[in-house]
Design a protein around this motif. Structure first.
Motif, mmCIF file in Angstrom:
data_model
loop_
_atom_site.group_PDB
_atom_site.id
_atom_site.type_symbol
_atom_site.label_atom_id
_atom_site.label_comp_id
_atom_site.label_asym_id
_atom_site.label_seq_id
_atom_site.Cartn_x
_atom_site.Cartn_y
_atom_site.Cartn_z
ATOM 1 N N TYR A 120 -6.616 5.586 -9.387
ATOM 2 C CA TYR A 120 -6.542 4.141 -9.585
ATOM 3 C C TYR A 120 -6.061 3.805 -10.991
ATOM 4 N N TRP B 251 0.867 -1.182 0.000
ATOM 5 C CA TRP B 251 0.000 0.000 0.000
ATOM 6 C C TRP B 251 0.900 1.227 0.000
ATOM 7 N N ASP C 43 -9.276 -0.437 -2.203
ATOM 8 C CA ASP C 43 -9.345 0.964 -1.776
ATOM 9 C C ASP C 43 -10.202 1.770 -2.754
ATOM 10 N N TYR C 44 -10.088 1.435 -4.014
ATOM 11 C CA TYR C 44 -10.863 2.123 -5.055
ATOM 12 C C TYR C 44 -12.288 1.600 -5.150
ATOM 13 N N ARG D 186 -11.364 5.273 -1.431
ATOM 14 C CA ARG D 186 -10.286 6.046 -0.802
ATOM 15 C C ARG D 186 -9.454 6.789 -1.830
ATOM 16 N N ILE D 187 -9.459 6.297 -3.053
ATOM 17 C CA ILE D 187 -8.740 6.990 -4.113
ATOM 18 C C ILE D 187 -9.694 7.203 -5.282
ATOM 19 N N VAL E 239 -16.292 3.228 5.229
ATOM 20 C CA VAL E 239 -15.301 4.120 5.854
ATOM 21 C C VAL E 239 -14.766 3.401 7.083
ATOM 22 N N TRP E 240 -13.519 2.987 7.017
ATOM 23 C CA TRP E 240 -12.844 2.319 8.117
ATOM 24 C C TRP E 240 -11.726 3.212 8.649
ATOM 25 N N GLU E 241 -11.721 3.420 9.950
ATOM 26 C CA GLU E 241 -10.679 4.246 10.559
ATOM 27 C C GLU E 241 -9.406 3.427 10.742
ATOM 28 N N PHE F 60 -13.986 1.137 -0.970
ATOM 29 C CA PHE F 60 -13.836 2.197 0.030
ATOM 30 C C PHE F 60 -13.817 3.607 -0.564
ATOM 31 N N GLN G 124 -21.700 0.207 0.852
ATOM 32 C CA GLN G 124 -20.440 0.731 0.330
ATOM 33 C C GLN G 124 -20.692 2.087 -0.334
ATOM 34 N N PRO G 125 -19.672 2.939 -0.414
ATOM 35 C CA PRO G 125 -18.300 2.725 0.040
ATOM 36 C C PRO G 125 -18.198 2.765 1.565
#
Length: 293
Positions: free
Chosen positions: A226, A179, A214-215, A220-221, A289-291, A218, A286-287
């Motif tokens: 991506y 990652w 992640d894409y 996240r990007i 969100v995980w801390e 989540f 989804q998406p």
């Protein structure tokens, strides 16, 4: 000193043996490794009984650097490794003022890594995506019976599907935890690989799946980020691969298990573990969100 000795005590004893003066060591992370900053040196303290793993990490660093893939370097002037209470301590040069790699930088590094012929020394293990995952799920004290039953059933299902996969088209040297935070860019602009403990040989898709989920799961990007990763790697987008969902589900179950393992440390960690379980059980849209933990 026992195998369960606190990492700070291990660090103090290892520094004494190395002749290294400790001046307000800074804890960077407590996880599978305990990591401390000591001036311009980083100390990595392994799990009890992981001496062979630590020795392999030292050789892996030397091999990668000699193979043209810039990697965190060992401090050659200090004894490597030092074992305290059955825990190995290794010493590494600090990479100051760095930033996480971009998706494109990560893709380019993985393309280069996956093109390397596996070395004869160090002898790399075969990558195991499951490890002790089932045992950790079965013995987690913070999980209620209903969630535990579901998680173990899910594990068995994913394990069966994985074991029924056809032989891989190719096996490559893989990082095992690829990652953006494990490829950092200092002011020199040269992306540098960190965290070598999972370097192994296996399906290269394991190094692609983290950014892919992640894409996909989540957000996240962004899509452009991506696609820059995909293009830098050589155009392979595994989100369209027939077995992508299996690899993604295994990866996410591992992330759930990690959170469960941290749940006893704080109420925030316990809540995060419950949230992750709810997500993989289909109880949150989804998406996700995980801390970070």
């Amino acid at each position: 000193m026992t195998a369960t000795t606190a990492s700070k005590e291990v660090l103090e004893e290892a520094a004494l043996q190395a002749g290294l003066e400790l001046d307000q060591p800074e804890s960077i992370r407590e996880g599978s490794h305990a990591i401390y900053r000591v001036g311009d040196i980083v100390a990595r303290i392994g799990r009890p009984g992981s001496l062979q793993d630590a020795q392999r990490e030292l050789r892996v660093s030397q091999w990668l650097n000699s193979s043209g893939i810039p990697t965190v370097e060992v401090v050659a002037e200090l004894p490597q490794p030092i074992v305290v209470g059955d825990r190995p301590v290794t010493w590494w040069h600090l990479i100051p003022d760095h930033r996480p790699a971009t998706p494109a930088e990560l893709g380019a590094m993985l393309r280069a890594l996956h093109s390397l012929p596996p070395p004869t020394d160090p002898d790399l293990p075969r990558y195991d995506p499951f490890g002790d995952l089932r045992a950790r799920l079965a013995t987690a004290g913070t999980v209620n019976d209903d969630d535990r039953t579901w998680l173990l059933t899910r594990y068995d299902e994913l394990r069966r599907q994985h074991d029924e996969l056809p032989d891989p088209v190719r096996i490559a040297v893989i990082h095992g935890d690829a990652w953006q935070g494990n490829l950092v860019v200092p002011p020199s602009g040269v992306p540098t690989v960190l965290d070598l403990d999972k370097l192994s040989v296996g399906r290269p898709e394991w190094d692609l799946v983290q950014l892919a989920v992640d894409y996909s799961d989540f957000a996240r990007i962004p899509e452009a980020g991506y696609l820059s990763f995909v293009n830098a790697y050589g155009g392979q987008d595994i989100t369209g691969w027939p077995d992508f969902r299996l690899f993604a589900d295994i990866q996410e179950l591992r992330w759930v298990a990690f959170a469960i393992g941290q749940a006893g440390a704080s109420e925030a960690a316990a809540q995060q573990a419950k949230h992750r379980i709810a997500c993989v059980r289909g109880q949150a849209p989804q998406p996700w969100v995980w801390e970070a933990l």
